[in-house]
Enzyme design. Structure first.
Site, PDB file in Angstrom:
ATOM      1  N   GLU A  32       0.857  -1.192   0.000  1.00 39.57           N
ATOM      2  CA  GLU A  32       0.000   0.000   0.000  1.00 39.57           C
ATOM      3  C   GLU A  32       0.888   1.234   0.000  1.00 39.57           C
ATOM      4  OE1 GLU A  32      -3.348   0.951  -0.269  1.00 39.57           O
ATOM      5  OE2 GLU A  32      -2.343   2.891  -0.215  1.00 39.57           O
ATOM      6  N   GLY A  38      -6.613   0.253   3.831  1.00 43.88           N
ATOM      7  CA  GLY A  38      -8.071   0.432   3.707  1.00 43.88           C
ATOM      8  C   GLY A  38      -8.511   1.139   2.445  1.00 43.88           C
ATOM      9  N   GLY A  39      -7.578   1.797   1.734  1.00 44.43           N
ATOM     10  CA  GLY A  39      -7.917   2.380   0.434  1.00 44.43           C
ATOM     11  C   GLY A  39      -8.894   3.538   0.506  1.00 44.43           C
ATOM     12  N   THR A 143      -5.724  -1.541  -7.355  1.00 47.12           N
ATOM     13  CA  THR A 143      -5.273  -0.161  -7.143  1.00 47.12           C
ATOM     14  C   THR A 143      -6.401   0.874  -7.202  1.00 47.12           C
ATOM     15  OG1 THR A 143      -4.629  -0.179  -9.470  1.00 47.12           O
ATOM     16  CG2 THR A 143      -2.878  -0.556  -7.870  1.00 47.12           C
ATOM     17  N   ALA A 181     -25.193  15.127  -9.945  1.00 50.25           N
ATOM     18  CA  ALA A 181     -26.146  14.752  -8.882  1.00 50.25           C
ATOM     19  C   ALA A 181     -26.223  13.233  -8.773  1.00 50.25           C
ATOM     20  CB  ALA A 181     -27.523  15.353  -9.167  1.00 50.25           C
ATOM     21  N   GLU A 203     -26.522  19.102 -13.196  1.00 51.53           N
ATOM     22  CA  GLU A 203     -26.415  17.690 -13.620  1.00 51.53           C
ATOM     23  C   GLU A 203     -26.691  17.579 -15.119  1.00 51.53           C
ATOM     24  OE1 GLU A 203     -25.855  14.305 -12.390  1.00 51.53           O
ATOM     25  OE2 GLU A 203     -26.350  13.958 -14.488  1.00 51.53           O
ATOM     26  N   HIS A 444     -43.807  -6.941  13.274  1.00 54.44           N
ATOM     27  CA  HIS A 444     -44.584  -5.700  13.288  1.00 54.44           C
ATOM     28  C   HIS A 444     -44.324  -4.965  14.581  1.00 54.44           C
ATOM     29  CE1 HIS A 444     -47.845  -2.878  12.669  1.00 54.44           C
ATOM     30  NE2 HIS A 444     -48.213  -3.114  13.918  1.00 54.44           N
TER      31      HIS A 444
HETATM   32  P1  FAD Z   1      -9.511   1.501  -3.429  1.00 55.51           P
HETATM   33  O1  FAD Z   1     -10.349   1.484  -2.212  1.00 55.51           O
HETATM   34  O2  FAD Z   1      -9.457   2.742  -4.228  1.00 55.51           O
HETATM   35  O3  FAD Z   1      -8.048   1.108  -2.948  1.00 55.51           O
HETATM   36  C1  FAD Z   1      -6.957   1.108  -3.791  1.00 55.51           C
HETATM   37  C2  FAD Z   1      -5.701   1.267  -2.969  1.00 55.51           C
HETATM   38  O4  FAD Z   1      -4.580   1.007  -3.795  1.00 55.51           O
HETATM   39  C3  FAD Z   1      -5.486   2.673  -2.425  1.00 55.51           C
HETATM   40  O5  FAD Z   1      -5.249   2.629  -1.040  1.00 55.51           O
HETATM   41  C4  FAD Z   1      -4.260   3.185  -3.172  1.00 55.51           C
HETATM   42  O6  FAD Z   1      -3.451   4.048  -2.391  1.00 55.51           O
HETATM   43  C5  FAD Z   1      -3.534   1.891  -3.450  1.00 55.51           C
HETATM   44  N1  FAD Z   1      -2.633   1.957  -4.592  1.00 55.51           N
HETATM   45  C6  FAD Z   1      -2.896   2.403  -5.842  1.00 55.51           C
HETATM   46  N2  FAD Z   1      -1.827   2.236  -6.652  1.00 55.51           N
HETATM   47  C7  FAD Z   1      -0.860   1.671  -5.887  1.00 55.51           C
HETATM   48  C8  FAD Z   1       0.463   1.229  -6.141  1.00 55.51           C
HETATM   49  N3  FAD Z   1       1.003   1.310  -7.350  1.00 55.51           N
HETATM   50  N4  FAD Z   1       1.177   0.695  -5.113  1.00 55.51           N
HETATM   51  C9  FAD Z   1       0.635   0.582  -3.877  1.00 55.51           C
HETATM   52  N5  FAD Z   1      -0.616   0.958  -3.577  1.00 55.51           N
HETATM   53  C10 FAD Z   1      -1.353   1.492  -4.569  1.00 55.51           C
HETATM   54  N6  FAD Z   1     -18.720   2.267  -2.089  1.00 55.51           N
HETATM   55  C11 FAD Z   1     -19.661   1.571  -1.424  1.00 55.51           C
HETATM   56  O7  FAD Z   1     -19.880   0.395  -1.726  1.00 55.51           O
HETATM   57  N7  FAD Z   1     -20.398   2.144  -0.426  1.00 55.51           N
HETATM   58  C12 FAD Z   1     -20.216   3.429  -0.064  1.00 55.51           C
HETATM   59  O8  FAD Z   1     -20.886   3.912   0.841  1.00 55.51           O
HETATM   60  C13 FAD Z   1     -19.249   4.188  -0.756  1.00 55.51           C
HETATM   61  N8  FAD Z   1     -19.041   5.481  -0.434  1.00 55.51           N
HETATM   62  C14 FAD Z   1     -18.086   6.187  -1.101  1.00 55.51           C
HETATM   63  C15 FAD Z   1     -17.924   7.525  -0.780  1.00 55.51           C
HETATM   64  C16 FAD Z   1     -16.976   8.287  -1.438  1.00 55.51           C
HETATM   65  C17 FAD Z   1     -16.801   9.733  -1.079  1.00 55.51           C
HETATM   66  C18 FAD Z   1     -16.146   7.674  -2.430  1.00 55.51           C
HETATM   67  C19 FAD Z   1     -15.081   8.465  -3.124  1.00 55.51           C
HETATM   68  C20 FAD Z   1     -16.320   6.347  -2.768  1.00 55.51           C
HETATM   69  C21 FAD Z   1     -17.289   5.594  -2.106  1.00 55.51           C
HETATM   70  N9  FAD Z   1     -17.522   4.258  -2.429  1.00 55.51           N
HETATM   71  C22 FAD Z   1     -18.494   3.557  -1.778  1.00 55.51           C
HETATM   72  C23 FAD Z   1     -16.744   3.572  -3.459  1.00 55.51           C
HETATM   73  C24 FAD Z   1     -15.643   2.719  -2.803  1.00 55.51           C
HETATM   74  O9  FAD Z   1     -14.826   3.545  -2.018  1.00 55.51           O
HETATM   75  C25 FAD Z   1     -14.822   2.019  -3.877  1.00 55.51           C
HETATM   76  O10 FAD Z   1     -15.670   1.294  -4.732  1.00 55.51           O
HETATM   77  C26 FAD Z   1     -13.840   1.059  -3.229  1.00 55.51           C
HETATM   78  O11 FAD Z   1     -12.967   1.732  -2.349  1.00 55.51           O
HETATM   79  C27 FAD Z   1     -13.024   0.330  -4.303  1.00 55.51           C
HETATM   80  O12 FAD Z   1     -12.147  -0.547  -3.684  1.00 55.51           O
HETATM   81  P2  FAD Z   1     -10.774  -0.976  -4.350  1.00 55.51           P
HETATM   82  O13 FAD Z   1     -10.160  -1.954  -3.412  1.00 55.51           O
HETATM   83  O14 FAD Z   1     -11.013  -1.387  -5.744  1.00 55.51           O
HETATM   84  O15 FAD Z   1      -9.887   0.335  -4.448  1.00 55.51           O
HETATM   85  P1  NAI Z   2     -21.763   8.953 -10.340  1.00 59.77           P
HETATM   86  O1  NAI Z   2     -21.488   8.223 -11.583  1.00 59.77           O
HETATM   87  O2  NAI Z   2     -22.640   8.343  -9.297  1.00 59.77           O
HETATM   88  O3  NAI Z   2     -22.432  10.360 -10.669  1.00 59.77           O
HETATM   89  C1  NAI Z   2     -21.822  11.286 -11.518  1.00 59.77           C
HETATM   90  C2  NAI Z   2     -22.902  12.195 -12.055  1.00 59.77           C
HETATM   91  O4  NAI Z   2     -22.281  13.273 -12.708  1.00 59.77           O
HETATM   92  C3  NAI Z   2     -23.811  11.502 -13.070  1.00 59.77           C
HETATM   93  O5  NAI Z   2     -25.146  11.688 -12.671  1.00 59.77           O
HETATM   94  C4  NAI Z   2     -23.471  12.181 -14.381  1.00 59.77           C
HETATM   95  O6  NAI Z   2     -24.588  12.292 -15.235  1.00 59.77           O
HETATM   96  C5  NAI Z   2     -22.989  13.547 -13.900  1.00 59.77           C
HETATM   97  N1  NAI Z   2     -22.037  14.210 -14.791  1.00 59.77           N
HETATM   98  C6  NAI Z   2     -20.991  13.656 -15.437  1.00 59.77           C
HETATM   99  N2  NAI Z   2     -20.323  14.604 -16.131  1.00 59.77           N
HETATM  100  C7  NAI Z   2     -20.966  15.780 -15.904  1.00 59.77           C
HETATM  101  C8  NAI Z   2     -20.752  17.120 -16.322  1.00 59.77           C
HETATM  102  N3  NAI Z   2     -19.731  17.462 -17.115  1.00 59.77           N
HETATM  103  N4  NAI Z   2     -21.618  18.074 -15.901  1.00 59.77           N
HETATM  104  C9  NAI Z   2     -22.654  17.743 -15.087  1.00 59.77           C
HETATM  105  N5  NAI Z   2     -22.891  16.488 -14.648  1.00 59.77           N
HETATM  106  C10 NAI Z   2     -22.054  15.526 -15.049  1.00 59.77           C
HETATM  107  O7  NAI Z   2     -20.325   9.332  -9.750  1.00 59.77           O
HETATM  108  P2  NAI Z   2     -19.898   9.993  -8.383  1.00 59.77           P
HETATM  109  O8  NAI Z   2     -21.062  10.527  -7.644  1.00 59.77           O
HETATM  110  O9  NAI Z   2     -18.760  10.886  -8.693  1.00 59.77           O
HETATM  111  O10 NAI Z   2     -19.358   8.728  -7.583  1.00 59.77           O
HETATM  112  C11 NAI Z   2     -18.272   7.958  -8.124  1.00 59.77           C
HETATM  113  C12 NAI Z   2     -18.438   6.526  -7.765  1.00 59.77           C
HETATM  114  O11 NAI Z   2     -18.223   6.320  -6.385  1.00 59.77           O
HETATM  115  C13 NAI Z   2     -19.826   6.016  -8.082  1.00 59.77           C
HETATM  116  O12 NAI Z   2     -19.789   5.354  -9.324  1.00 59.77           O
HETATM  117  C14 NAI Z   2     -20.135   5.066  -6.986  1.00 59.77           C
HETATM  118  O13 NAI Z   2     -19.999   3.768  -7.474  1.00 59.77           O
HETATM  119  C15 NAI Z   2     -19.086   5.318  -5.914  1.00 59.77           C
HETATM  120  N6  NAI Z   2     -19.755   5.795  -4.698  1.00 59.77           N
HETATM  121  C16 NAI Z   2     -20.625   4.958  -4.084  1.00 59.77           C
HETATM  122  C17 NAI Z   2     -21.309   5.362  -2.976  1.00 59.77           C
HETATM  123  C18 NAI Z   2     -22.282   4.435  -2.370  1.00 59.77           C
HETATM  124  O14 NAI Z   2     -22.269   3.265  -2.703  1.00 59.77           O
HETATM  125  N7  NAI Z   2     -23.134   4.893  -1.471  1.00 59.77           N
HETATM  126  C19 NAI Z   2     -21.128   6.692  -2.401  1.00 59.77           C
HETATM  127  C20 NAI Z   2     -20.208   7.504  -3.157  1.00 59.77           C
HETATM  128  C21 NAI Z   2     -19.545   7.048  -4.240  1.00 59.77           C
END
Ligand code: FAD
Ligand code: NAI
Length: 466
Positions: A32, A38-39, A143, A181, A203, A444
């Protein structure tokens, strides 16, 4: 070889793959680049966003619904630094937990940037420039992803920010302009909307959360009207400019007109892109597709035998639980087992309030595929449990096969639907009919009765409480 498996990246894909490899007796290492494991999910994604969603919801309830419950509070204030500190503690506890899991499962942890030397050798470069090489029979690329950006929206990370900065603001914005959005926009827009910011959504598509079932976006928008929100759908942002304390966003309204918005912060949430920078994939010959995703086959193996990829860096939903399933899948594949993932049944959840959750086909997808279906819906305003807690916004919608009654999709917006969707996943994994669920006893009063009632409505229009 030094290891049976080396995993690059410790997000939910990578660390779960490591745990499962450890359980299966494989000599495993994880690399990492950041100091904490934890990513994205644990550090700047799922966990911190949920911590702030919970804190902001408490504040919103205290200011908006407590009085109706007969609880009177005076002089309530938001202490944002404390809210952010608590979030930090939650993140620390969670990432420390991953350290413990690596130890428990005898996984060796390396901190540094991993890059390919060849198909079995990884170079690890630490933050001081120190290097070492390790070799492995199998390598798993986990990654993850990074926020997407476009040239017309220059991120300065101060006023024009991504979700990462939005999780660490020092003040509540007066006017937060959210581009996109989708899920991040809806969740983080809710956080600051509840804390008193005006929130404007710009959006591209015609509704909120446009990839989910159409009813969900409409209902969510209605519920979010309780906050100080504005929605500009079908708008394409053409420029964003930081003018000191002011951010100006300009968008085309698709009808020849222009929208100009001025706020103090602009959150850019237009999707995420796979992250493969610095991996030197070409040294191992690993292929990517036109969208920068690592190409994998049905075993999650890349074009190079022994190199696998999982999570956000490959095709499919960018979700933590999808990455986790793939982590387990790869570990079991490596030891010769025959695991299976049903991608249709990976649930989608948006942690707004009301929460939105869906699994299976959306109504739009069933129409496009020409599958004959019937629907059943049950609104939370008809639920005694929802009335007791004053959470009557939302509905449960069940889509079932017109002939066989098999459940094809479940979409819900309402209280605790993030947890309720698990029942729909189990039902669909076992290929239940809507009537199967309609005939099962649900305690319920609970919110889960709404799913039973929607199933009864889908079966034969025989919901009992509406
Ligand atoms: P990541 O979690 O992105 O982990 C990748 C890791 O690899 C990172 O720690 C990075 O530093 C490391 N890495 C990259 N390149 C290298 C390298 N060359 N060498 C060593 N380490 C490296 N998903 C949900 O299901 N529920 C949610 O509620 C949710 N909320 C989210 C809220 C936000 C604000 C965001 C941004 C995302 C959210 N997601 C949610 C999406 C979720 O975080 C990702 O789908 C998930 O983390 C993907 O897991 P991953 O293991 O593929 O990668
Ligand atoms: P998203 O794909 O959910 O939403 C992006 C939105 O931006 C779309 O509605 C799209 O139409 C709009 N958009 C794209 N280009 C645009 C532009 N130029 N102008 C205006 N609108 C535009 O992606 P988001 O919200 O950035 O999240 C990224 C990823 O993270 C998601 O795909 C989701 O899988 C993951 N995530 C998951 C969460 C969860 O499971 N609760 C919470 C947060 C993120």
């Amino acid at each position: 070889m030094d290891y049976d498996v080396v995993i690059i990246g410790s997000g939910p894909g990578g660390y779960i793959a490591a745990v499962r490899c450890g359980q299966l007796g494989l000599k495993t290492a994880i690399i990492e680049k950041y100091e904490t494991l934890g990513g994205t999910c644990l550090n700047v994604g799922c966990i911190p966003s949920k911590a702030l969603l919970d804190s902001s919801e408490h504040y919103f309830n205290a200011t908006h619904t407590f009085a109706a419950h007969g609880i009177e509070l005076k002089d309530l204030q938001v202490n944002l630094p404390q809210m952010i500190n608590r979030k930090g503690e939650v993140v620390k506890q969670t990432t420390d937990g991953i350290k413990f899991l690596m130890k428990k499962n005898k996984v060796t942890t390396y901190q540094g940037m991993g890059s390919f030397v060849n198909k079995n050798t990884i170079l690890i470069t630490d933050k001081n420039g120190g290097t070492q090489q390790i070799t492995s029979k199998n390598i798993v690329i986990a990654t993850g992803s990074k926020p997407a950006s476009i040239p017309s929206i220059p991120l300065d990370k101060k006023r024009i920010i991504t979700s990462t900065e939005a999780l660490n603001l020092k003040e509540v914005p007066k006017h937060l302009i959210v581009i996109g959005a989708g899920v991040i926009g809806a969740e983080l827009g809710s956080v600051y909307g509840r804390l008193g910011a005006k929130v404007s959504f710009v959006e591209f598509a015609g509704s909120m959360i446009p990839t989910m079932d159409g009813t969900m976006g409409k209902e969510l928008q209605r519920a979010m009207k309780k906050l100080d929100t504005d929605f500009y759908f079908n708008h394409k942002v053409t420029s964003v400019e930081n003018k000191g304390d002011e951010v100006v966003v300009i968008a085309d309204n698709n009808k020849g007109g222009t929208l100009t918005l001025s706020g103090d912060y602009c959150l850019v949430a237009i999707g995420r892109k796979p992250y493969t920078e610095g991996l030197n994939l070409e040294k191992a010959g690993v292929q990517k597709d036109e969208r920068g995703r690592i190409v994998v086959d049905e075993h999650l193996q890349t074009n190079v035998p022994g190199i696998y990829a999982i999570g956000d860096v490959i095709r499919g939903a960018m979700l933590a639980h999808k990455a986790e399933e793939e982590g387990v899948f790869v570990a079991e594949t490596i030891v010769g087992q025959k695991p299976h993932i049903n991608y249709l049944l990976i649930p989608n959840v948006v942690y707004t309030w009301p929460e939105v959750a869906g699994v299976g086909y959306t109504e739009e997808e069933l129409k496009a595929k020409g599958i004959a279906y019937k629907t059943g819906a049950f609104p939370f305003k008809a639920s005694g449990r929802a009335r007791a807690s004053m959470d009557t916004d939302g509905t449960v919608k069940v889509l079932a096969d017109k002939q066989t009654d098999e459940i094809l999709g479940v979409h819900m917006i309402g209280p605790r639907t993030a947890d309720m969707i698990a029942e729909a996943v189990v039902a669909m994994e076992f290929r239940a009919s809507a009537e199967d669920i309609g005939r099962m006893s649900h305690a319920h009063p609970t919110y889960t009765e709404a799913l039973k009632e929607a199933c009864l409505a889908a079966t034969d229009n025989r919901a009992l409480n509406i």
